[in-house]
Design an enzyme around this catalytic site. Sequence first.
Site, mmCIF file in Angstrom:
data_model
loop_
_atom_site.group_PDB
_atom_site.id
_atom_site.type_symbol
_atom_site.label_atom_id
_atom_site.label_comp_id
_atom_site.label_asym_id
_atom_site.label_seq_id
_atom_site.Cartn_x
_atom_site.Cartn_y
_atom_site.Cartn_z
ATOM 1 C CG ASP A 169 5.031 2.133 6.404
ATOM 2 O OD1 ASP A 169 5.815 1.736 7.296
ATOM 3 O OD2 ASP A 169 4.456 1.358 5.623
HETATM 4 C C1 BGC Z 1 5.773 -1.556 7.042
HETATM 5 C C2 BGC Z 1 4.893 -1.192 8.214
HETATM 6 C C3 BGC Z 1 5.614 -1.488 9.508
HETATM 7 C C4 BGC Z 1 6.926 -0.716 9.520
HETATM 8 C C5 BGC Z 1 7.720 -0.895 10.801
HETATM 9 C C6 BGC Z 1 7.148 -0.943 7.159
HETATM 10 O O1 BGC Z 1 7.998 -1.497 6.207
HETATM 11 O O2 BGC Z 1 5.158 -1.159 5.847
HETATM 12 O O3 BGC Z 1 3.683 -1.899 8.141
HETATM 13 O O4 BGC Z 1 4.816 -1.151 10.596
HETATM 14 O O5 BGC Z 1 7.717 -1.159 8.435
HETATM 15 O O6 BGC Z 1 8.319 -2.119 10.891
#
Ligand code: BGC
Length: 778
Positions: free
Chosen positions: A285
Site C-alpha cells: 500500500d
Molecule cells: C490506500 C489504498 C490506495 C492507495 C493509492 C492508500 O492510502 O490505502 O487503498 O489504493 O492509497 O491511492
Amino acid sequence: MKILLRILPLILLGSYSFSLKAQTNLSPLPQLGHNTVKEVIAAMTLEEKAMLLVGAESKKSQRKMSDGTAIGQTEIKVSGAAGNTAAIPRLGIPSMVFADGPAGIRIAATRKGDTINTYYATGFPVGSLLASTWNTGLVAAVGKAMGNEVKEYGVDILLAPGINIHRNPLNGRNFEYYSEDPLVAGKMAAAMINGIQSNGVGTSVKHFIANNQETSRGSINVIVSERALREIYLKNFRIAIAESNPWTVMSSYNKVNGVYTSERRDLLTTVLRDEWKYKGFVMTDWFGGHDWIAQMQAGNDLLMPGRANQVQALIQAVKNNSLSEKVLDINVEHMLNIILKSPTFKNYKYSNKPDLKAHAQIARAAATEGMVLLKNNAHTLPFAKSVKTVAAFGDSFYNPIAGGYGSGDVNKAYVISGDKGLLDAGYQIDSKLSNVYAEYFRNNKELMLPGITGVRPPAILPEMVVAYNDIDESAANSDLALITIGRNAGEGEDRKLDGNYNLTLNEIQQIKKIAMRFHTDHKKVVVVLNIGGVIDVSQWKDDVDAILLAWQPGQEAGYAIADILSGKVNPSGKLPDTFPADYADVPSAKNFPGEPAGKPDQVIYQEGIYIGYRYYDSFNVKPLYEFGYGLSYTDFSVSDLKLSAKTLTNSLIITVTVKNTGKVVGKEVIQLYISAPTGSIDKPVQELRAFDKTRLLQPGESQHFTFRITAADLASYHTDKSQWISDAGRYLVRMGVSSRDIRQSATFNVPKDWLIETDHDVLQPQVAIKEYKPPVTK
Ligand code: BGC
C-alpha cells in the site's frame, strides 16, 4: 573551429551508429515480448531491477494523510491516477499506470491545458451495497463496466476491490469492503475481479490482510489467532484468488502478530504463493511497511508509490550482500509476467471516451438491487397510490452521499438527488420544505463539498434542525414523510460511536417529532439510510413505519431510491452484516480500535472466529437485523430440500426450490448454512457455505437450485495440527432466506474425520490470546 562544429555531429552520429551496429552484431538487446522473461532479466542491470521494483512516482505528487500515509495522485500519463511503474525502454518494458478504486476509477476529471474534454468516471455503488445484492452476476457486470473505464482511460491496473472483513461497524473504510462473512466477501470479490479483468486490465485485491480499522492504520499490530486468520481474514482472499486470479495483490499497512504484512514472507510467499499457487505480483500500500529489504525478501514485489532512496537502498543491499540479487530476479519476473498482459504493453489505443451513459444504467440497476428493506409495517412501501406529495427531510436527500471519501472516491460527473429521483418517478416534493433546505444549503456553502476526491473528510454540514412550524405545515401539505439519514466516512479515520454510529440527539428528536406529527394525520413515515456502514437503528425504529437501507448508492442515488420507494423495483438486497441491537453487543466492541486508548498500537482479536453472525448465533445474542436479512414486496416459499445422499462421499448435491408466492415480481436470495459437529474444536452454530439468487420471478413462478458441497466446504482449521479437517459426525443443512429465517433443514453424516489439507505452521501470535469461547457447545 567552424569546421569542427560542422563535423562533430557527424563524428558523434558515426560512433553512435557504430556502437548500435556493434551491439546488433554481438547480441541484440532482448526485448520484452520478443524474448523470454528470463532473457530480459538476464539483460537487466542491477539498477534497472531495483528501478522496476520501486514505483516511479515522485513524492511530491502524493497526497499526504494526517497519519503520514498517502493516497496516490500522479500527473504522469493519466492525471489523477494513483501511481505508475518505471519504464525501461531499452528492454521494451513500458510503465504501467495504476488507479483507485473500489467504486470506480479515480482519476482527475479535468486536465491542465485541456479545455474541451472531461474525464469523469462512473460513480458505482460502494462495496457494502454491492455485497447486499448477493448477486455475483450483477457484481461481475459492474466490474466489467468499471474495467472498461480503466482501459478506455489508459490505465492498466485498478486498485480494487477492497475486501477486508467488516470486523467492527466503526471502521471508516467499511463502505469500500463487502461483508462480515468471508464467503460473501470472497465470492463478491471474485465476481468483481472477473468482471474487471475480462477487459484485459488488471486488479489489485486489497488490503492483504487484516486491515480492519483506520485508527493507527500504518502501524497497528493486529494480534490474532492463526485459526481466525485462516477461517476468516485469509479465507476471503483465498476464495478471490482461486476463483478469479487477480493480477496483483496489495499488502496492508498494518502488522499481523508483530510483523508488517508487507514484510512477512510466511504470508506473501508461503501462504499466498506456495499454498495458494498465486502467480501475480504483490505491491505495498502507499508507503506501507518500513523495511524495504525485508519486503523484497518477503515477496512484496513492488514498493509503491516509490521513492528514489528505495531504489538506492535495494542496490546498496545487493552490493553489500544483505540482499541476494536472486530475490530481485524473482520479484522482477513476477512483475514482467503481468506487464506483458497490460494494455500499455500491448499498445492499446484508448479512447478516453468510455460509454458513461450505458455504465450509469448498470450503476442504477446495481444500486437498486443492493438496497435492503429493513422494516415495512402495513405495506407502507411501495408508496400507496394515494401518495402524491412527499415531505422530504434530511440534508442527504437533497445532496446524497454517493460514496465515501479518500482513495475510494470517484470523480463522477453528477449525483442524482432524491428530489430529482422522486420527481422523475412522478411524485411531488413539498416545495415549501425543500425551499427551507435550499436556503440552508445556500447559507452553508462552505460546509458542503459533495463528491470531492481528497484525503481530508469533506466538510460536513450538520443535519438541519427543521422548525416545528415547518414540520407542521409539511404534514398538512403532503401525504407522507420521508426522512433521510446520511453518513460519510473514509480513509484515515474510523467513525465515532456517539453522533455517528448512534444518531445525534437532534436526529433522533427530529425523527420523533416528524413521526408524531405525521402519525397524528395518519400519514406514514419512512426513513432512508444513506450510509456506508452499520449504524444504530434500535433507538428510533419503533417511531417509523418503514426503513430502507439505501447504503451509499453511487451517482444514480436518487433514481435508485425512487425505483424502490415507488415499487418500480421490488427490493431484494440482503444484509451482508449484522445490525446489532446495541453497539456493546458487537463482539469486537471491547477490542476496537485497540490499546492504549487514544493512539493504539495493538489490537487483540479476542473474538477469534466469532465475528458477525458466527458470534451472535453462538453466544445467544439477539441482533436487531440479522445477517442475510432483508424484506421484499412479495413472499417466497422454500421447499423440496433434497440431499443426494445421507453420507458425504465425494460431494453432496443439495437441491431446493424457491417460489414467489406473493402478488408482485421479485427476487430472493437462497442461503445455505451448515452446522458442523463440534469434534475436537469449538465451532460456530452455523456458517454460510453457499448462496444464490433467483432470477426475477413472476407471482407463482418457481426456480430450482442445485448446490454442490464438498468435504472441503465443511472444514475447520485445527491449529494444533495445521490442518483443515471436516470432523466426523452429523451435519445439519439449514436452508433459509436469512441466517435466522431458516425454512428447511436436513442432515447428513461424515463417517470419519476427513483431512482436507495440511498447511504450514505460520502466522502464529507471539503472545497468548484469551479468545472468547461459546457458552454452550452443541
Ligand atoms: C490506500 C489504498 C490506495 C492507495 C493509492 C492508500 O492510502 O490505502 O487503498 O489504493 O492509497 O491511492
